[in-house]
Design a protein around this motif. Structure first.
Motif, mmCIF file in Angstrom:
data_model
loop_
_atom_site.group_PDB
_atom_site.id
_atom_site.type_symbol
_atom_site.label_atom_id
_atom_site.label_comp_id
_atom_site.label_asym_id
_atom_site.label_seq_id
_atom_site.Cartn_x
_atom_site.Cartn_y
_atom_site.Cartn_z
ATOM 1 N N ALA A 171 -34.355 39.297 -45.920
ATOM 2 C CA ALA A 171 -34.829 40.382 -46.781
ATOM 3 C C ALA A 171 -33.768 40.778 -47.795
ATOM 4 O O ALA A 171 -34.064 41.015 -48.971
ATOM 5 N N GLU A 172 -32.517 40.853 -47.352
ATOM 6 C CA GLU A 172 -31.434 41.218 -48.256
ATOM 7 C C GLU A 172 -31.192 40.121 -49.289
ATOM 8 O O GLU A 172 -30.927 40.400 -50.466
ATOM 9 N N ILE A 173 -31.296 38.863 -48.856
ATOM 10 C CA ILE A 173 -31.136 37.744 -49.785
ATOM 11 C C ILE A 173 -32.262 37.740 -50.809
ATOM 12 O O ILE A 173 -32.035 37.505 -52.003
ATOM 13 N N ALA A 174 -33.478 38.012 -50.345
ATOM 14 C CA ALA A 174 -34.628 38.048 -51.257
ATOM 15 C C ALA A 174 -34.414 39.096 -52.344
ATOM 16 O O ALA A 174 -34.704 38.856 -53.528
ATOM 17 N N GLU A 175 -33.882 40.249 -51.951
ATOM 18 C CA GLU A 175 -33.623 41.308 -52.926
ATOM 19 C C GLU A 175 -32.520 40.882 -53.897
ATOM 20 O O GLU A 175 -32.620 41.107 -55.106
ATOM 21 N N GLU A 176 -31.484 40.254 -53.375
ATOM 22 C CA GLU A 176 -30.364 39.816 -54.204
ATOM 23 C C GLU A 176 -30.785 38.740 -55.209
ATOM 24 O O GLU A 176 -30.325 38.729 -56.353
ATOM 25 N N MET A 177 -31.678 37.839 -54.766
ATOM 26 C CA MET A 177 -32.072 36.716 -55.618
ATOM 27 C C MET A 177 -33.390 36.963 -56.353
ATOM 28 O O MET A 177 -33.879 36.086 -57.063
ATOM 29 N N LEU A 179 -36.474 37.202 -55.200
ATOM 30 C CA LEU A 179 -37.513 36.292 -54.733
ATOM 31 C C LEU A 179 -38.217 36.918 -53.533
ATOM 32 O O LEU A 179 -37.736 37.877 -52.936
ATOM 33 N N ALA A 180 -39.374 36.367 -53.173
ATOM 34 C CA ALA A 180 -40.110 36.853 -52.012
ATOM 35 C C ALA A 180 -39.405 36.416 -50.727
ATOM 36 O O ALA A 180 -38.758 35.362 -50.689
ATOM 37 N N VAL A 181 -39.557 37.229 -49.681
ATOM 38 C CA VAL A 181 -38.928 36.899 -48.400
ATOM 39 C C VAL A 181 -39.446 35.551 -47.888
ATOM 40 O O VAL A 181 -38.679 34.739 -47.360
ATOM 41 N N GLY A 182 -40.740 35.314 -48.053
ATOM 42 C CA GLY A 182 -41.308 34.043 -47.614
ATOM 43 C C GLY A 182 -40.685 32.854 -48.320
ATOM 44 O O GLY A 182 -40.487 31.787 -47.715
ATOM 45 N N THR A 183 -40.363 33.028 -49.585
ATOM 46 C CA THR A 183 -39.711 31.961 -50.352
ATOM 47 C C THR A 183 -38.317 31.682 -49.806
ATOM 48 O O THR A 183 -37.908 30.525 -49.654
ATOM 49 N N ILE A 184 -37.586 32.744 -49.479
ATOM 50 C CA ILE A 184 -36.249 32.576 -48.913
ATOM 51 C C ILE A 184 -36.331 31.852 -47.575
ATOM 52 O O ILE A 184 -35.515 30.954 -47.289
ATOM 53 N N LYS A 185 -37.285 32.213 -46.749
ATOM 54 C CA LYS A 185 -37.446 31.533 -45.459
ATOM 55 C C LYS A 185 -37.662 30.044 -45.658
ATOM 56 O O LYS A 185 -37.102 29.206 -44.933
ATOM 57 N N THR A 186 -38.488 29.697 -46.643
ATOM 58 C CA THR A 186 -38.754 28.290 -46.932
ATOM 59 C C THR A 186 -37.484 27.578 -47.384
ATOM 60 O O THR A 186 -37.178 26.471 -46.930
ATOM 61 N N TYR A 187 -36.718 28.233 -48.264
ATOM 62 C CA TYR A 187 -35.484 27.632 -48.768
ATOM 63 C C TYR A 187 -34.460 27.432 -47.654
ATOM 64 O O TYR A 187 -33.765 26.410 -47.604
ATOM 65 N N VAL A 188 -34.364 28.420 -46.757
ATOM 66 C CA VAL A 188 -33.425 28.304 -45.639
ATOM 67 C C VAL A 188 -33.832 27.150 -44.738
ATOM 68 O O VAL A 188 -32.990 26.345 -44.299
ATOM 69 N N SER A 189 -35.128 27.025 -44.458
ATOM 70 C CA SER A 189 -35.618 25.926 -43.623
ATOM 71 C C SER A 189 -35.300 24.576 -44.253
ATOM 72 O O SER A 189 -34.928 23.622 -43.556
ATOM 73 N N ARG A 190 -35.426 24.490 -45.562
ATOM 74 C CA ARG A 190 -35.116 23.242 -46.257
ATOM 75 C C ARG A 190 -33.636 22.898 -46.149
ATOM 76 O O ARG A 190 -33.266 21.728 -45.982
ATOM 77 N N LEU A 191 -32.774 23.903 -46.266
ATOM 78 C CA LEU A 191 -31.344 23.658 -46.132
ATOM 79 C C LEU A 191 -30.995 23.189 -44.718
ATOM 80 O O LEU A 191 -30.164 22.287 -44.538
ATOM 81 N N LEU A 192 -31.610 23.801 -43.716
ATOM 82 C CA LEU A 192 -31.377 23.380 -42.331
ATOM 83 C C LEU A 192 -31.750 21.914 -42.141
ATOM 84 O O LEU A 192 -31.027 21.152 -41.488
ATOM 85 N N LEU A 193 -32.874 21.531 -42.707
ATOM 86 C CA LEU A 193 -33.344 20.156 -42.585
ATOM 87 C C LEU A 193 -32.467 19.205 -43.397
ATOM 88 O O LEU A 193 -32.060 18.136 -42.909
ATOM 89 N N ARG A 194 -32.166 19.598 -44.611
ATOM 90 C CA ARG A 194 -31.406 18.725 -45.512
ATOM 91 C C ARG A 194 -30.020 18.411 -44.979
ATOM 92 O O ARG A 194 -29.554 17.262 -45.042
ATOM 93 N N TYR A 195 -29.348 19.430 -44.432
ATOM 94 C CA TYR A 195 -27.978 19.233 -43.971
ATOM 95 C C TYR A 195 -27.889 19.102 -42.445
ATOM 96 O O TYR A 195 -26.791 19.143 -41.890
ATOM 97 N N GLU A 196 -29.038 18.954 -41.810
ATOM 98 C CA GLU A 196 -29.121 18.689 -40.367
ATOM 99 C C GLU A 196 -28.305 19.708 -39.569
ATOM 100 O O GLU A 196 -27.480 19.360 -38.733
ATOM 101 N N ARG A 197 -28.561 20.974 -39.866
ATOM 102 C CA ARG A 197 -27.897 22.059 -39.159
ATOM 103 C C ARG A 197 -28.897 22.721 -38.218
ATOM 104 O O ARG A 197 -30.067 22.902 -38.575
ATOM 105 N N PRO A 198 -28.471 23.112 -37.012
ATOM 106 C CA PRO A 198 -29.418 23.629 -36.018
ATOM 107 C C PRO A 198 -29.877 25.062 -36.253
ATOM 108 O O PRO A 198 -30.944 25.455 -35.784
ATOM 109 N N ASN A 199 -29.062 25.860 -36.955
ATOM 110 C CA ASN A 199 -29.401 27.274 -37.089
ATOM 111 C C ASN A 199 -28.670 27.896 -38.283
ATOM 112 O O ASN A 199 -27.864 27.242 -38.956
ATOM 113 N N ARG A 200 -28.957 29.155 -38.497
ATOM 114 C CA ARG A 200 -28.409 29.895 -39.629
ATOM 115 C C ARG A 200 -26.890 30.025 -39.554
ATOM 116 O O ARG A 200 -26.193 29.957 -40.576
#
Length: 215
Positions: A171-177, A179-200
């Motif tokens: 929510a704080e990132i969405a406000e800073e950028m 963008l919608a919170v749902g969009t941020i969630k999608t972007y975070v999920s993509r980063l996790l997948l792209r860089y093969e990281r297990p969590n935030r």
């Protein structure tokens, strides 16, 4: 109201009255969470958890009578079977390891934002685990091999990773950028997948490794 719509029932175990007041203040304004009780020491926390059967117990690590590690072990075990999120003013790798070993579903710092602590409660309730990005970064800062960020990392992803490294919630990132919170969630999920990281928390460590967070 169905069980699925019912708020998350939280018990707070905290001996500091100022901290209790602060947590009570922001949880009382969170519609999907209900603070059902506040214990002022570890023994009282276990007793109240057995009586009230909370969904999640927010446990201060340092408390009189029983410390937070022992409280976590007891409230996450039968017959209580609650989720536990530990939080503390100062975290270290030994305490974090012990908390996870006895059943904690999260480990947060009291300096984390209310939004991140609320996110930690929700994550524990849904079966996930959240460790404070600030704590992960602090523990790994001296052991990480610093490197330049990949050349193909977009400016938007650079900023997103930096904000994750600072411990901001979606929510704080969405406000800073802006963008919608749902969009941020999608972007975070993509980063996790792209860089093969297990969590935030692992993304936060990556942000520090790539020098995307201001020291």
């Amino acid at each position: 109201m169905t069980d699925a719509d019912a708020p998350i029932r939280v018990l707070l175990a905290e001996d500091d009255p100022l901290a209790r007041r602060a947590v009570d203040n922001y949880l009382s304004r969170t519609p999907d969470i209900t603070l059902i009780g506040m214990a002022t020491d570890g023994a009282e926390a276990v007793t109240m958890a057995a009586e009230l059967r909370p969904d999640v117990v927010l446990v201060d690590i340092h408390m009189p009578r029983l410390d937070g590690i022992e409280v976590t072990r007891r409230v996450t075990s039968p017959p209580i079977n609650a989720k536990a999120v530990c939080f503390t003013a100062l975290g270290d790798d030994r305490t974090l390891t012990r908390a996870i070993q006895v059943g904690a579903s999260g480990f947060l710092l009291k300096t984390d934002s209310p939004a991140l602590i609320i996110h930690g409660i929700r994550s524990a309730y849904s079966g996930d685990a959240l460790v404070s990005p600030k704590l992960v970064a602090s523990l790994l800062r001296d052991t990480l091999d610093r490197a330049a960020a990949p050349a193909d990392l977009s400016p938007g992803d650079r900023k997103l990773l930096g904000l994750i490294g600072r411990g901001l919630s979606n929510a704080e990132i969405a406000e800073e950028m802006h963008l919608a919170v749902g969009t941020i969630k999608t972007y975070v999920s993509r980063l996790l997948l792209r860089y093969e990281r297990p969590n935030r928390a692992a993304l936060a460590a990556l942000a520090y490794q790539w020098r995307l967070v201001e020291d």
